[in-house]
Design a protein around this motif. Structure first.
Motif, PDB file in Angstrom:
ATOM      1  N   LYS A  12      14.259  -7.225  -5.611  1.00 53.42           N
ATOM      2  CA  LYS A  12      14.259  -7.187  -4.146  1.00 53.42           C
ATOM      3  C   LYS A  12      12.988  -6.556  -3.599  1.00 53.42           C
ATOM      4  O   LYS A  12      12.510  -6.931  -2.528  1.00 53.42           O
ATOM      5  N   GLN A  13      12.426  -5.597  -4.345  1.00 53.20           N
ATOM      6  CA  GLN A  13      11.198  -4.963  -3.902  1.00 53.20           C
ATOM      7  C   GLN A  13      10.033  -5.943  -3.947  1.00 53.20           C
ATOM      8  O   GLN A  13       9.210  -5.994  -3.030  1.00 53.20           O
ATOM      9  N   ASN A  14       9.960  -6.751  -5.007  1.00 52.68           N
ATOM     10  CA  ASN A  14       8.913  -7.770  -5.100  1.00 52.68           C
ATOM     11  C   ASN A  14       9.025  -8.775  -3.964  1.00 52.68           C
ATOM     12  O   ASN A  14       8.020  -9.199  -3.381  1.00 52.68           O
ATOM     13  N   ILE A  15      10.259  -9.163  -3.661  1.00 52.73           N
ATOM     14  CA  ILE A  15      10.495 -10.118  -2.573  1.00 52.73           C
ATOM     15  C   ILE A  15      10.080  -9.509  -1.239  1.00 52.73           C
ATOM     16  O   ILE A  15       9.409 -10.154  -0.425  1.00 52.73           O
ATOM     17  N   ALA A  16      10.461  -8.251  -1.013  1.00 54.04           N
ATOM     18  CA  ALA A  16      10.093  -7.573   0.229  1.00 54.04           C
ATOM     19  C   ALA A  16       8.573  -7.475   0.368  1.00 54.04           C
ATOM     20  O   ALA A  16       8.022  -7.696   1.453  1.00 54.04           O
ATOM     21  N   ASN A  17       7.887  -7.163  -0.728  1.00 52.76           N
ATOM     22  CA  ASN A  17       6.426  -7.051  -0.693  1.00 52.76           C
ATOM     23  C   ASN A  17       5.778  -8.395  -0.374  1.00 52.76           C
ATOM     24  O   ASN A  17       4.823  -8.469   0.413  1.00 52.76           O
ATOM     25  N   ALA A  18       6.296  -9.454  -1.000  1.00 53.98           N
ATOM     26  CA  ALA A  18       5.720 -10.784  -0.782  1.00 53.98           C
ATOM     27  C   ALA A  18       5.926 -11.241   0.658  1.00 53.98           C
ATOM     28  O   ALA A  18       5.008 -11.805   1.285  1.00 53.98           O
TER      29      ALA A  18
END
Length: 251
Positions: free
Chosen positions: A99-105
């Motif tokens: 979820k953190q990677n998705i939020a960053n992207a």
């Protein structure tokens, strides 16, 4: 010091049913470089991209990819069943569970507010940004973009190409891109490859736009219009394409 190439294609050729799709095509892409492949329909642009990605094997030629190469790929379009209840977040989760990677992207592409929106209920420009977000999930040092502004209006095209430039500068990645949007691309690209089954010409946009092979394919009037659009970037943009600072010198 000259950077080692992230990816290098040497003398690539491919035939299908006795028809030449690519003939003796070579390219070399270094870190932080934006390279755009242009050419008429049927020139082999998307085929060359698929060969670079390893999705198609050429009949002849060699391909070098740096050992630590991480590629983020953005296809031309997203085709989904409109009856499928799929949110932006759920779509991205299929590529990365983080979820953190998705939020960053989503933050990098400026669409954090679309996280819970259904995919079938967003605009063409927003859909392209979702696809670009998906390409970022692999933390790429090479972004491969096939017609990234497909189905996007003129205003959205400007913002999208500014975003691609911003991502290159922010992430330090290289970009290999196919595009028909010559006006926008010529203003943002470091190197242009003009393709028509073979490499007609290549180099800096200003050089290519004056090359006889380019003029033969696209016409002098179009080349002059592109030249008028080109400008020096003495300023920076945010993810929406807005100028955030300027350093101009006046005579």
């Amino acid at each position: 010091m000259i950077d080692s190439p992230l990816i290098k294609l040497d003398h690539i050729s491919l035939k299908r049913q006795q028809q030449s799709l690519l003939s003796d095509v070579s390219l070399s892409l270094i870190p932080r470089q934006i390279m755009t492949i242009i050419g008429p329909n049927g020139a082999g642009k998307s085929t060359l991209i698929k060969i670079a990605l390893g999705l198609i094997k050429p009949d002849s030629g060699s391909i070098f990819r740096q050992a630590n190469l991480r590629i983020g790929y953005m296809p031309q379009r997203l085709t989904l069943n409109p009856l499928m209840p799929l949110s932006v977040e759920r779509f991205l989760t299929m590529a990365s569970p983080s979820k953190q990677n998705i939020a960053n992207a989503l933050e990098l592409t400026g669409i954090s507010h679309l996280r819970k929106r259904p995919l079938h209920n967003i605009s063409g420009g927003e859909t392209q940004r979702v696809l670009l977000s998906r390409a970022l999930l692999s933390d790429p040092n090479l972004l491969v973009l096939d017609e990234p502004a497909q189905g996007v209006d003129i205003s959205g095209q400007t913002e999208l190409y500014e975003l691609i430039n911003y991502l290159r500068d922010t992430l330090g990645c290289a970009v290999l891109m196919v595009s028909h949007d010559l006006h926008w691309v010529m203003a943002q690209t470091d190197t242009v490859i003009c393709l028509n089954q073979h490499v007609c010409c290549h180099g800096h946009p200003e050089h290519v736009s004056n090359d006889p092979a380019y003029l033969s394919l696209f016409g002098r009037r179009h080349a002059e219009a592109v030249a008028l659009y080109q400008h020096d970037h003495d300023h920076q943009h945010d993810i929406h394409g807005d100028v955030v600072c300027e350093h101009r010198h006046h005579d």
